[in-house]
Write an enzyme that holds these catalytic residues in place. Sequence first.
Site, PDB file in Angstrom:
ATOM      1  N   SER A   1       0.867  -1.180   0.000  1.00 26.42           N
ATOM      2  CA  SER A   1       0.000   0.000   0.000  1.00 26.42           C
ATOM      3  C   SER A   1       0.898   1.221   0.000  1.00 26.42           C
ATOM      4  O   SER A   1       0.956   1.990   0.940  1.00 26.42           O
ATOM      5  CB  SER A   1      -0.922  -0.013   1.221  1.00 26.42           C
ATOM      6  OG  SER A   1      -0.198   0.217   2.400  1.00 26.42           O
TER       7      SER A   1
ATOM      8  N   HIS B   1      -3.540  -5.792   2.611  1.00 28.58           N
ATOM      9  CA  HIS B   1      -2.683  -6.862   3.143  1.00 28.58           C
ATOM     10  C   HIS B   1      -3.421  -8.168   3.380  1.00 28.58           C
ATOM     11  O   HIS B   1      -2.852  -9.133   3.884  1.00 28.58           O
ATOM     12  CB  HIS B   1      -2.044  -6.427   4.476  1.00 28.58           C
ATOM     13  CG  HIS B   1      -1.092  -5.286   4.322  1.00 28.58           C
ATOM     14  ND1 HIS B   1      -0.614  -4.569   5.386  1.00 28.58           N
ATOM     15  CD2 HIS B   1      -0.530  -4.737   3.219  1.00 28.58           C
ATOM     16  CE1 HIS B   1       0.202  -3.617   4.946  1.00 28.58           C
ATOM     17  NE2 HIS B   1       0.262  -3.698   3.638  1.00 28.58           N
TER      18      HIS B   1
ATOM     19  N   GLU C   1      -4.735  -2.061   9.229  1.00 31.37           N
ATOM     20  CA  GLU C   1      -4.024  -2.666  10.365  1.00 31.37           C
ATOM     21  C   GLU C   1      -4.719  -2.383  11.695  1.00 31.37           C
ATOM     22  O   GLU C   1      -5.050  -1.234  11.984  1.00 31.37           O
ATOM     23  CB  GLU C   1      -2.587  -2.113  10.435  1.00 31.37           C
ATOM     24  CG  GLU C   1      -1.812  -2.375   9.159  1.00 31.37           C
ATOM     25  CD  GLU C   1      -0.419  -1.746   9.149  1.00 31.37           C
ATOM     26  OE1 GLU C   1       0.071  -1.331  10.219  1.00 31.37           O
ATOM     27  OE2 GLU C   1       0.166  -1.673   8.066  1.00 31.37           O
TER      28      GLU C   1
ATOM     29  N   GLU D   1       1.410  -9.377   7.023  1.00 31.17           N
ATOM     30  CA  GLU D   1       2.259  -8.997   8.151  1.00 31.17           C
ATOM     31  C   GLU D   1       2.097  -9.923   9.346  1.00 31.17           C
ATOM     32  O   GLU D   1       2.455  -9.570  10.478  1.00 31.17           O
ATOM     33  CB  GLU D   1       1.988  -7.535   8.532  1.00 31.17           C
ATOM     34  CG  GLU D   1       2.367  -6.579   7.398  1.00 31.17           C
ATOM     35  CD  GLU D   1       2.289  -5.114   7.769  1.00 31.17           C
ATOM     36  OE1 GLU D   1       1.790  -4.792   8.857  1.00 31.17           O
ATOM     37  OE2 GLU D   1       2.737  -4.300   6.953  1.00 31.17           O
TER      38      GLU D   1
ATOM     39  N   ASP E   1      -4.066   1.545  11.696  1.00 33.76           N
ATOM     40  CA  ASP E   1      -3.549   2.163  10.467  1.00 33.76           C
ATOM     41  C   ASP E   1      -4.647   2.006   9.428  1.00 33.76           C
ATOM     42  O   ASP E   1      -4.875   0.909   8.911  1.00 33.76           O
ATOM     43  CB  ASP E   1      -2.255   1.497   9.990  1.00 33.76           C
ATOM     44  CG  ASP E   1      -1.750   2.120   8.678  1.00 33.76           C
ATOM     45  OD1 ASP E   1      -2.343   3.134   8.231  1.00 33.76           O
ATOM     46  OD2 ASP E   1      -0.773   1.595   8.099  1.00 33.76           O
TER      47      ASP E   1
ATOM     48  N   GLU F   1      -3.276   6.068  12.219  1.00 31.99           N
ATOM     49  CA  GLU F   1      -2.361   6.369  11.120  1.00 31.99           C
ATOM     50  C   GLU F   1      -3.152   6.510   9.814  1.00 31.99           C
ATOM     51  O   GLU F   1      -4.094   5.745   9.579  1.00 31.99           O
ATOM     52  CB  GLU F   1      -1.352   5.200  11.028  1.00 31.99           C
ATOM     53  CG  GLU F   1      -0.352   5.285   9.901  1.00 31.99           C
ATOM     54  CD  GLU F   1       0.538   4.027   9.878  1.00 31.99           C
ATOM     55  OE1 GLU F   1       0.693   3.363  10.926  1.00 31.99           O
ATOM     56  OE2 GLU F   1       1.060   3.706   8.795  1.00 31.99           O
TER      57      GLU F   1
ATOM     58  N   ASP G   1       1.709   8.477   7.348  1.00 34.21           N
ATOM     59  CA  ASP G   1       2.573   7.542   6.625  1.00 34.21           C
ATOM     60  C   ASP G   1       2.588   7.962   5.148  1.00 34.21           C
ATOM     61  O   ASP G   1       3.477   8.695   4.719  1.00 34.21           O
ATOM     62  CB  ASP G   1       2.051   6.113   6.822  1.00 34.21           C
ATOM     63  CG  ASP G   1       2.807   5.070   6.014  1.00 34.21           C
ATOM     64  OD1 ASP G   1       3.852   5.402   5.434  1.00 34.21           O
ATOM     65  OD2 ASP G   1       2.351   3.911   5.944  1.00 34.21           O
TER      66      ASP G   1
ATOM     67  N   LYS H   1       9.990   5.054   7.212  1.00 34.18           N
ATOM     68  CA  LYS H   1      10.335   3.878   6.413  1.00 34.18           C
ATOM     69  C   LYS H   1      11.506   4.258   5.515  1.00 34.18           C
ATOM     70  O   LYS H   1      11.321   5.004   4.547  1.00 34.18           O
ATOM     71  CB  LYS H   1       9.145   3.466   5.541  1.00 34.18           C
ATOM     72  CG  LYS H   1       7.937   2.946   6.311  1.00 34.18           C
ATOM     73  CD  LYS H   1       6.736   2.791   5.376  1.00 34.18           C
ATOM     74  CE  LYS H   1       5.581   2.072   6.052  1.00 34.18           C
ATOM     75  NZ  LYS H   1       4.330   2.173   5.259  1.00 34.18           N
TER      76      LYS H   1
ATOM     77  N   HIS I   1       8.601  -1.303   9.355  1.00 35.68           N
ATOM     78  CA  HIS I   1       8.849  -2.282   8.286  1.00 35.68           C
ATOM     79  C   HIS I   1       7.948  -1.969   7.097  1.00 35.68           C
ATOM     80  O   HIS I   1       7.183  -1.007   7.120  1.00 35.68           O
ATOM     81  CB  HIS I   1       8.538  -3.687   8.826  1.00 35.68           C
ATOM     82  CG  HIS I   1       7.073  -3.876   9.128  1.00 35.68           C
ATOM     83  ND1 HIS I   1       6.471  -5.105   9.275  1.00 35.68           N
ATOM     84  CD2 HIS I   1       6.058  -2.971   9.305  1.00 35.68           C
ATOM     85  CE1 HIS I   1       5.190  -4.950   9.523  1.00 35.68           C
ATOM     86  NE2 HIS I   1       4.911  -3.672   9.551  1.00 35.68           N
TER      87      HIS I   1
ATOM     88  N   LYS J   1       7.027  -0.458  14.387  1.00 35.37           N
ATOM     89  CA  LYS J   1       5.923  -1.232  13.827  1.00 35.37           C
ATOM     90  C   LYS J   1       6.559  -2.301  12.954  1.00 35.37           C
ATOM     91  O   LYS J   1       7.196  -1.974  11.953  1.00 35.37           O
ATOM     92  CB  LYS J   1       5.089  -0.269  12.968  1.00 35.37           C
ATOM     93  CG  LYS J   1       3.628  -0.597  12.894  1.00 35.37           C
ATOM     94  CD  LYS J   1       2.848   0.472  12.158  1.00 35.37           C
ATOM     95  CE  LYS J   1       2.924   0.282  10.670  1.00 35.37           C
ATOM     96  NZ  LYS J   1       1.806   0.901   9.932  1.00 35.37           N
TER      97      LYS J   1
HETATM   98  P1  PGA Z   1       3.006  -1.204   3.103  1.00 39.61           P
HETATM   99  O1  PGA Z   1       2.092  -1.032   4.399  1.00 39.61           O
HETATM  100  O2  PGA Z   1       4.336  -1.639   3.525  1.00 39.61           O
HETATM  101  O3  PGA Z   1       2.249  -2.236   2.298  1.00 39.61           O
HETATM  102  O4  PGA Z   1       3.024   0.142   2.415  1.00 39.61           O
HETATM  103  C1  PGA Z   1       2.574  -0.642   5.637  1.00 39.61           C
HETATM  104  C2  PGA Z   1       1.857   0.593   6.141  1.00 39.61           C
HETATM  105  O5  PGA Z   1       0.980   1.145   5.450  1.00 39.61           O
HETATM  106  O6  PGA Z   1       2.163   1.067   7.232  1.00 39.61           O
HETATM  107 ZN    ZN Z   2       0.691   2.859   6.967  1.00 36.68          ZN
END
Ligand code: PGA
Ligand code: ZN
Length: 434
Positions: free
Chosen positions: A46, A159, A168, A211, A248, A291, A318, A343, A371, A394
């Site tokens: 995503s 996911h 999430e 995840e 999230d 998030e 994010d 990230k 991650h 996370k």
């Molecule tokens: P992604 O999702 O690694 O698939 O982008 C993680 C997140 O959105 O926090």
């Molecule tokens: Zn996110």
Amino acid sequence: MVENPFLIRSVDALQVLDSRGDPTVEVIVVTAGGGIGRAIAPAGASKGKYEAVELRDNDPKKYCGRSVLKAVENVRHFLGPAIQGLDSRKQREIDRTLREVDGTKNKSKMGANAMIATSLAVAKAAAETAKLPLFLYLGGAKSRTLPIPMLNIINGGAHAGNELAVQEFLIVPHNFDSFSEALRAAVETYKNLKKYLKEKYGAQAINVGDEGGFAPPMKMTAEAIEALIQAIKMAGYEPGEDIAIALDAAASHFYDEEKNVYRIDGRELTPEALRKYWLELIERYPIVSIEDPFHEEAFQDFALLTKELRGRVLVIGDDIVVTNVERLRKALEMEALTGVIVKPNQIGTLSETLDFVDEAKSRGIYTVISHRSGETEDTTIAHLAVAVSSQFIKTGAPARGERTAKYNELLRIEHRLGDDALYMGTLVKLGNVK
Ligand code: PGA
Ligand code: ZN
């Protein structure tokens, strides 16, 4: 004259696999002193629109279009030769050189996957040469605080193969004396959630998503939160007080731009209706952070929510900031958030990641080192979280090797620190909990 042991002697790259079976870039850097650094780029599902570009070959004959041979070649022929002979400790110079070789704003020529693996491998090789664990090499003697884990134990959105809009559903074990105790409580909750889901929905409900969280056949946001609450109680903990909840939403992925509505829980909500919905959930449940509650351009909607939640619940960005200092500054100007996801592969080099963390910290913004949904055995983010004293990390459910690799590395770091280790949960006071 004795040769500087930190000089980069060689840089090599190859294609390896991530946790979804997609190829990704691994880089190996060796210094003159024999320090070996190995780093692997993760991959999102995503992804944010403004992330640095992940280079894929798009050759339908290879790995269904997912191979990264061009990025690997870029390391071998361009990035590697450009940094060979430089001092591996000069991370800024290294990263500047990588950016110059690429020459684009979004790292689309060399590929952010090629660049982040190279950048991180250099830091790891320097740490090895200095005979220091990465967290001490990066953070120095002050690095002794283990982050609060946010564990994604129910997966939805991009996911999982269920109907949950929110991506999430995370548990946040904060009221513990040590990281290992917090992780134990999280594992116990995860195990009890498995039991709860199996009894209530049948064996199919305990299949896991990308995840490692369960992907039960649910549709309603509150239903998933209720399951977390039940699991926390079954494990013998107090929801909120011991283990809080985080979401999230990854809302870009259920936003309909044409109609300006969000599709969630079988409804179509306007941005305002969605904001009210988040507030309702926050009233009902011990949620400590949310998030990406709106899509990645919705600075104004983020700001409205932040205004209502300041001091109570963190509004975390994010996809809206993508580990990019410029986007963070825009968000801060608008007072759009109180926390950020970090990230490294969203921006493509280690020094830009560290600058982003510094900018956030200096403005009182909480950080969540994170991650990606496509991960590997690489544990760099565990070290990074301790090095920068991040409040949170996370890195998925306490299941699947690519997720437990990070938790295990944090356990090792805590073990190594011994009595010096601190747990962030003892320092940070979270809002919206009893
Ligand atoms: P992604 O999702 O690694 O698939 O982008 C993680 C997140 O959105 O926090
Ligand atoms: Zn996110």
